[in-house]
Design a protein around this motif. Structure first.
Motif: not given
Length: 261
Positions: A81-83, A235-237, A243-244
């Motif tokens: 979901e996060g990516l 979210n892996g940014d 945002l997380d």
């Protein structure tokens, strides 16, 4: 010197004659394979073919047993979901750029669990590449030939099990989590829209439940502007920020937890 020259000429003629008269032959192959802790490798001396022909000698290795012939291939499809961006998965970032090369989005851990209580772990494969299209492949030894649950772990998503044990008697085992919620144990996946389902984001401390403890971890990291390839970066940014927190808020509110037999 004259005698030495004559001797050299004789030797050259002899070698030339032998090079034209000897035929190919083979040394019998040898080797085998070894396995340990779920890894298998093969080794062999081939069928070493030695050919003599005018002016040259050729050595050629024969067949080598394929690595895949000694292993079972496990082919999985899953989304985090996060990516997930609505079409594919973004590549996880660190403080300076992509964490992994090529089309690898992130890495997961794949485990096999026995099908009966207490569902003990049979095998764990670390650091399996998860590509941006959601596909992941790994191999297991042929000795794993029963039925097993497949369990997937990711650094900050919820542990997810197959809905039932999969048969490992064939050389290829295929499972696609993304097609329906029911493709995970307890239908424990998030509806990502467009008929696709993915693993719940937010279990940053990997305790099996998404709750305020995870939010507290993220908040502390965000307050000091942590960057890098971090468990708190849902979210892996490459940065821990609001945002997380937004991403996992709904999951934490529902106290989503691991579903397993």
């Amino acid at each position: 010197m004259k005698k030495l020259a004559i001797l050299l000429i004789v030797l050259m003629l002899t070698c030339h004659t032998r090079a034209q008269s000897l035929s190919s032959y083979a040394i019998s192959n040898g080797g085998g394979y070894e396995s340990n802790a779920g890894s298998t490798w093969s080794y062999t001396i081939g069928e070493l073919a030695i050919d003599y022909y005018t002016g040259s000698t050729s050595l050629a290795c024969g067949f080598q047993q394929s690595f895949q012939d000694l292993m079972r291939k496990v082919m999985l499809t899953l989304l985090l979901e996060g990516l997930y961006d609505g079409a594919s998965m973004r590549k996880a970032q660190n403080a300076t750029g992509d964490q992994y090369p090529g089309n690898v989005a992130d890495r997961i851990r794949v485990s096999l669990r026995h099908p009966a209580p207490p569902f003990d772990n049979a095998l764990t494969i670390q650091e399996v590449d998860l590509k941006q299209d959601g596909t992941a492949e790994c191999v297991v030894d042929l000795n794993f030939n029963a039925s097993y649950f497949i369990v997937i772990n990711h650094r900050n998503h919820l542990e997810t099990w197959t809905p039932s044990p999969l048969d490992f008697s064939s050389n290829s085992i295929v499972h696609d989590f993304t097609l329906a919620a029911a493709n995970a144990y307890g239908s424990n996946m998030k509806d990502l829209g467009e008929g696709r389902f993915g693993f719940f984001a937010g279990d940053a401390n990997q305790d099996g439940v998404i709750n305020e403890t995870d939010i507290d971890m993220l908040t502390m990291a965000a307050n000091v502007f942590l960057t890098g390839y971090l468990d708190q970066d849902i979210n892996g940014d490459g940065a821990v920020d609001a945002l997380d927190l937004i991403l996992i808020d709904n999951n934490a509110a529902m106290a989503i937890s691991v579903a397993h037999p």
